[in-house]
Design a protein around this motif. Structure first.
Motif, PDB file in Angstrom:
ATOM      1  N   GLY A   1       0.679  -1.301  -0.069  1.00  0.00           N
ATOM      2  CA  GLY A   1      -0.032  -0.104  -0.040  1.00  0.00           C
ATOM      3  C   GLY A   1       0.888   1.240  -0.013  1.00  0.00           C
ATOM      4  N   LEU A   2       1.998   1.403   0.886  1.00  0.00           N
ATOM      5  CA  LEU A   2       2.567   2.540   0.706  1.00  0.00           C
ATOM      6  C   LEU A   2       3.615   2.830  -0.360  1.00  0.00           C
ATOM      7  CD1 LEU A   2       3.899   2.464   4.650  1.00  0.00           C
ATOM      8  CD2 LEU A   2       2.786   4.431   3.426  1.00  0.00           C
TER       9      LEU A   2
ATOM     10  N   ALA B   1       2.492   4.846   7.989  1.00  0.00           N
ATOM     11  CA  ALA B   1       3.516   4.083   8.498  1.00  0.00           C
ATOM     12  C   ALA B   1       3.234   3.892   9.913  1.00  0.00           C
ATOM     13  CB  ALA B   1       4.974   4.414   8.295  1.00  0.00           C
ATOM     14  N   ALA B   2       3.016   5.108  10.641  1.00  0.00           N
ATOM     15  CA  ALA B   2       2.699   4.987  12.093  1.00  0.00           C
ATOM     16  C   ALA B   2       1.344   4.089  12.419  1.00  0.00           C
ATOM     17  CB  ALA B   2       2.382   6.397  12.560  1.00  0.00           C
TER      18      ALA B   2
ATOM     19  N   ALA C   1       8.375   3.436   0.823  1.00  0.00           N
ATOM     20  CA  ALA C   1       7.725   4.363   0.331  1.00  0.00           C
ATOM     21  C   ALA C   1       8.373   5.793  -0.467  1.00  0.00           C
ATOM     22  CB  ALA C   1       6.499   5.082   1.266  1.00  0.00           C
ATOM     23  N   GLY C   2       9.302   6.115   0.458  1.00  0.00           N
ATOM     24  CA  GLY C   2      10.097   7.085  -0.074  1.00  0.00           C
ATOM     25  C   GLY C   2      10.976   6.636  -1.538  1.00  0.00           C
TER      26      GLY C   2
ATOM     27  N   THR D   1       2.131   6.903  -6.512  1.00  0.00           N
ATOM     28  CA  THR D   1       1.089   7.662  -7.281  1.00  0.00           C
ATOM     29  C   THR D   1       1.194   9.218  -6.785  1.00  0.00           C
ATOM     30  OG1 THR D   1      -0.823   6.088  -6.480  1.00  0.00           O
ATOM     31  CG2 THR D   1      -1.380   8.121  -6.804  1.00  0.00           C
ATOM     32  N   TYR D   2       1.710   9.644  -5.652  1.00  0.00           N
ATOM     33  CA  TYR D   2       2.128  10.771  -5.272  1.00  0.00           C
ATOM     34  C   TYR D   2       3.363  11.442  -6.259  1.00  0.00           C
ATOM     35  CZ  TYR D   2      -0.904  11.616  -1.405  1.00  0.00           C
ATOM     36  OH  TYR D   2      -1.997  11.726  -0.562  1.00  0.00           O
TER      37      TYR D   2
END
Length: 553
Positions: free
Chosen positions: A324-325, A377-378, A429-430, A331-332
């Motif tokens: 998901g991340l 993530a949190a 994610a990064g 996407t972003y």
């Protein structure tokens, strides 16, 4: 027993009818009991979703108060990347505040409402079986289908309640472009998609013997529906018609107000729920239709160690969040090159981005997005850090701790998975954000910059783990309070700059002390301080766990 059986044996009632009624015996009692159990959870969900929608609608009226601003918003939204994140292009034909709400919020809200519905159904079905409570209840005068029927009824009450709150709330705002009919359609669209995914959860609850597996399969279905919708809105419209999320968006609420797509959702909800009842008759209580895979004759070396065993328990959740991340980052990143055009006409966003700093709008936008990535993530690290509580409640921790395994090693293994897993999620994610953003903006240096920007939030994640561990160690029944950390981080860190909240509100969150790379420069002092705070909280939590008795139910 006599009082229940008498109506079923009444003259004129056939044997099949009596059998059907007997299967649902006790549904009303379980419904009332489940509503009582969820007397805090459900109002929390409904208020959060309703207030979030009303705040967004009010924000649209202030952000896009003039025809020129709305026209600029149409230009910024009329791109493949923007449509993939929002909805079909037809909403742009008359982009009032209501149309903006339907275009930009329906798809996002569908995911949240689906999540609420899935958790309701799995909590009152599969979780009851996994803990053994369902078998105890079924030993009384309770029918075979009562648990599933009452769970679906709770989901229906929640979704219809949300529909009513949204309809009344939006009508009361008096915003131009939002009428009573459209508000009712908007609310019922949420109820329709919620019932669809409640039906999906009714099926997945029959497939696996574990509540986490049932929830994971249903959430995967939500993800597939969202991806199909996004793909169809960008390219082939037929793909959107394969997704129930695409169906509710094609009501074109506040534009055309088409009601008939909701019928598709209600039919699918009825079909999935009915199939769930059929599948429930083909398995035993506590078992799943999907057979368990044969394991090894002996455990691997990793499973004989606390960390390896904890990692195995967390594996499915960790992989789900990783997927998901990564998708979120990609996407972003795909719209990073268009960030300047997207915020051109939005004064509040421009002011928020200026407050962040950065040499370019793309850098400021990326820094703002990193807050969202870190908050997601949190969510994972809170789930992971509270997993020992679930193991303790289910009685699985006690036999392990009765061996030579110490409390510190047992709890420490789960903490290590939360710390390492959360950090890995940030990096992944990064990296996805950086690779996609570099392709969108034509700047290869963004790969490393955005990966490091995401990793900088790791100490804030560790503090979040520390809060959860502290609560688990000293106040185990208050462990759910750890969810305040990611929720507040989103409100203060992401919405705060947009809503122009006071600066001190951001400082109350550990995420507010992280340097907002790549817009800001690197500052190691707050990161080292957060790391020290996290270590202190974890040590205090371990101390508390060593001193208290196990709390089993």
């Amino acid at each position: 027993m006599t009082g229940i059986a008498a109506p079923l044996d009444a003259p004129g009632r056939s044997t099949p009818d009596r059998a059907v009624l007997a299967a649902f015996t006790g549904t009303g009692t379980l419904l009332r009991f489940n509503l009582r159990r969820d007397r805090v959870r459900l109002p929390g969900w409904l208020l959060a979703l309703t207030l979030g929608t009303l705040a967004t609608a009010a924000e649209y009226t202030s952000l896009y108060s003039t025809p020129e601003q709305r026209a600029a918003a149409v230009r910024s939204m009329d791109s493949p990347a923007a449509l993939a994140m929002t909805g079909p292009r037809h909403y742009l034909s008359d982009y009032t505040a209501g149309a903006m709400l339907g275009h930009q919020m329906l798809g996002f809200m569908a995911v949240l409402v689906g999540l609420m519905s899935v958790l309701i159904v799995t909590r009152h079905t599969r979780d009851e079986e996994e803990t053994g409570r369902a078998e105890l209840v079924r030993s009384t005068a309770v029918g075979h289908h009562a648990h599933l029927a009452s769970a679906l009824a709770v989901a229906a009450v929640a979704n219809l309640g949300l529909a009513l709150l949204l309809a009344l709330g939006l009508t009361a705002t008096g915003i131009d472009g939002i009428g009573a009919g459209g508000a009712l359609l908007y609310g019922l669209a949420h109820a329709a998609i919620g019932l669809v995914f409640a039906g999906v959860a009714a099926i997945t609850a029959q497939l696996t013997a574990h509540s986490r597996g049932a929830s994971g399969l249903a959430l995967a279905a939500i993800g597939v529906a969202y991806v199909l919708r996004a793909s169809g809105d960008v390219g082939n419209d037929a793909l959107s018609w394969l997704s129930p999320i695409g169906w509710i968006q094609r009501t074109y609420v506040f534009v055309d107000d088409r009601w008939w797509p909701l019928a598709l959702c209600f039919l699918l909800a009825a079909a999935t729920a009915s199939y769930g009842f059929v599948l429930s008759t083909r398995r035993d209580v506590g078992a799943g239709l999907r057979p368990a895979r044969l394991g090894r004759r002996t455990a691997s070396d990793a499973l004989t160690r606390p960390f390896g065993f904890a990692l195995r328990l967390h594996r499915a959740t960790l992989l789900g969040f990783a997927a998901g991340l990564c998708l979120m980052g990609v996407t972003y990143g795909s719209i990073l090159g268009e960030a300047a055009d997207m915020v051109e006409s939005v004064e509040q966003l421009q002011e928020a981005l200026k407050g962040i700093g950065g040499a370019t709008v793309a850098e400021s936008f990326a820094s703002m997005v990193m807050v969202v990535v870190a908050v997601v993530a949190a969510v994972y690290v809170v789930m992971a850090a509270l997993r020992p509580r679930a193991e303790e409640n289910a009685g699985r921790a006690e036999p392990l701790l009765a061996t030579g395994l110490s409390r510190d090693r047992w709890l420490g293994s789960h903490i290590a998975v939360a710390l390492a897993g959360g950090t890995a999620l940030l990096v992944l994610a990064g990296l996805g954000f950086g690779v996609s953003g570099a392709a969108s903006a034509g700047d290869g240096s963004l790969v490393l910059e955005l990966t490091l920007a995401a990793a900088a939030y790791a100490p804030a994640l560790w503090v979040t783990v520390g809060v959860a561990v502290l609560l688990f160690g000293w106040f185990p029944r208050a462990g759910a309070a750890a969810w305040i950390v990611p929720v507040y981080a989103f409100l203060a860190g992401y919405l705060g700059p947009i809503l122009q909240l006071p600066g001190w509100t951001k400082n109350l969150s550990p995420f507010g002390h992280v340097p907002q790379l790549p817009a800001a420069g690197m500052n190691w002092t707050p990161l080292l301080a957060l790391t020290a705070v996290a270590a202190g909280l974890i040590l205090l939590g371990l101390t508390g766990f060593r001193r208290r008795d196990l709390d089993t139910k």
